[in-house]
Design a protein around this motif. Structure first.
Motif, PDB file in Angstrom:
ATOM      1  N   VAL A 187       0.849  -1.186   0.000  1.00  0.00           N
ATOM      2  CA  VAL A 187       0.000   0.000   0.000  1.00  0.00           C
ATOM      3  C   VAL A 187       0.890   1.242   0.000  1.00  0.00           C
ATOM      4  CG1 VAL A 187      -1.749   1.326   1.249  1.00  0.00           C
ATOM      5  CG2 VAL A 187      -1.857  -1.175   1.236  1.00  0.00           C
TER       6      VAL A 187
ATOM      7  N   GLN B 250      -4.455   6.949   0.803  1.00  0.00           N
ATOM      8  CA  GLN B 250      -3.970   5.787   0.068  1.00  0.00           C
ATOM      9  C   GLN B 250      -4.025   6.093  -1.424  1.00  0.00           C
ATOM     10  OE1 GLN B 250      -5.204   1.153  -0.843  1.00  0.00           O
ATOM     11  NE2 GLN B 250      -5.801   2.035   1.122  1.00  0.00           N
TER      12      GLN B 250
ATOM     13  N   HIS C 239      -2.396   0.445  -4.497  1.00  0.00           N
ATOM     14  CA  HIS C 239      -2.557  -0.844  -3.809  1.00  0.00           C
ATOM     15  C   HIS C 239      -2.154  -1.957  -4.760  1.00  0.00           C
ATOM     16  CE1 HIS C 239      -4.645  -3.950  -1.329  1.00  0.00           C
ATOM     17  NE2 HIS C 239      -4.832  -4.502  -2.516  1.00  0.00           N
TER      18      HIS C 239
ATOM     19  N   LYS D  91      -5.850   4.398  -6.333  1.00  0.00           N
ATOM     20  CA  LYS D  91      -7.048   4.512  -5.521  1.00  0.00           C
ATOM     21  C   LYS D  91      -7.718   5.879  -5.557  1.00  0.00           C
ATOM     22  CE  LYS D  91      -7.131   0.329  -3.986  1.00  0.00           C
ATOM     23  NZ  LYS D  91      -8.242  -0.567  -4.365  1.00  0.00           N
TER      24      LYS D  91
END
Length: 321
Positions: free
Chosen positions: A43, A50, A53, A64
């Motif tokens: 991550v 974030q 991923h 993301k």
């Protein structure tokens, strides 16, 4: 290392924007015999958002945030290399997990190996700090001391790794380069791009003619901002309700401040929005013609900036324990 799994340790938001800490971090986790959980997960995070991923099930880096995805248009080759690097580290971590089991005389059961690496940068003072921590089954295993550039073994089983890595001159130079130049440089780029890319909207809102007037800002980044009402150029504390910074679905943020309807000249009042690192404040005069309400039409004041045109997740060092 009790709290390494997908946790971003970021500085608290302060009303005073003179001390602002930004972070760039990568969390990697390998696990065995964990039901309904990938064997390997990576991550990437900028500040507490974030941005990327990867796991052993999807076997691709997934972005993301909408404002990050556009980088693939200009950096397709980089993302291909990043995906291959993630696959390589999946195999590396699987091997490291086997080594951990041998060190701790384990054969089966649930086990987790974690690595957190990254840096922090204070965009006011210029101070830079970094961290490189490895953990096993929820406990610290070995940590890099960036003051002495030596490894600290948190457990007896890590002594061999410490001795091995302390003697590795190439690893030492890679770490020095990463924490003193590469990571801070990329973090500064991310933050600077962020300040100049997302659309920031500041508007005045009111439910009814007798309700409070809300000054609302949304779509800004990073999460270091402040908003307040002024009268005749002086900040107001009475008759004002300041809200907290809240996240938007796209990784940007919003904030609001309510003002009790003034009984005197509205022209004396204005709302000020300040974003860390941006010299010019956004000042909105309290004007009935500018208020968006449920009972009339209004205009909305829009200020536009650009966001991440480039993205780089932390470069990791391929070393076995």
């Amino acid at each position: 290392m009790k709290t390494l799994v997908f946790v971003s340790l970021v500085g608290l938001f302060l009303h005073d924007t003179t001390a602002v800490m930004h972070s760039l971090k990568l969390f990697l986790t390998a696990s065995s015999e964990v039901t309904n959980f990938p064997e390997f997960v990576a991550v990437g995070m900028v500040d507490d958002i974030q941005i990327g991923h990867y796991d052993s099930n999807i076997k691709r880096v997934e972005l993301k945030q909408d404002w990050v995805k556009k980088i693939t248009e200009d950096e397709a080759d980089y993302w291909e290399r990043l995906n291959q690097r993630a696959v390589d580290h999946q195999q590396l971590f699987k091997g490291n997990l086997d080594i951990f089991k041998q060190r701790f005389n384990q054969t089966g059961g649930v086990h987790i190996y974690q690595w957190m690496v990254g840096c922090e940068w204070d965009d006011e003072t210029g101070d830079v700090n970094g961290y490189n921590q490895h953990g096993y089954d929820g406990e610290d295993f070995i940590v890099l001391d960036l003051k002495t550039w030596t490894w600290v073994a948190a457990q007896q089983q890590a002594v061999f790794t410490k001795q091995k890595w302390d003697k590795d001159k190439r690893l030492l130079e890679e770490n020095k380069n990463y924490f003193t130049d590469e990571c801070p440089d990329w973090l500064k780029k991310f933050v600077n791009y962020g300040r100049s890319s997302l659309m920031r909207t500041v508007s005045l809102l009111q439910k009814t003619p007798s309700s409070r007037v809300t000054c609302h800002a949304t779509g800004f980044y990073p999460k270091r901002a402040m908003m307040f009402w002024r009268k005749d150029g002086e900040e107001l504390h009475e008759d004002v309700d300041n809200g907290e910074i809240l996240p938007n679905h796209d990784g940007s943020f919003q904030i609001s401040a309510d003002l009790q309807l003034p009984s005197d000249d509205w022209g004396k009042y204005d709302c000020v929005f300040q974003l860390s690192g941006v010299k010019e404040d956004i000042v909105t005069k309290l004007d009935k013609r500018e208020i968006k309400t449920n009972y009339g039409k209004t205009s909305m004041r829009i200020v536009t900036f650009s966001f991440f045109q480039t993205l780089q997740i932390v470069k990791v060092f391929r070393k076995r324990v």
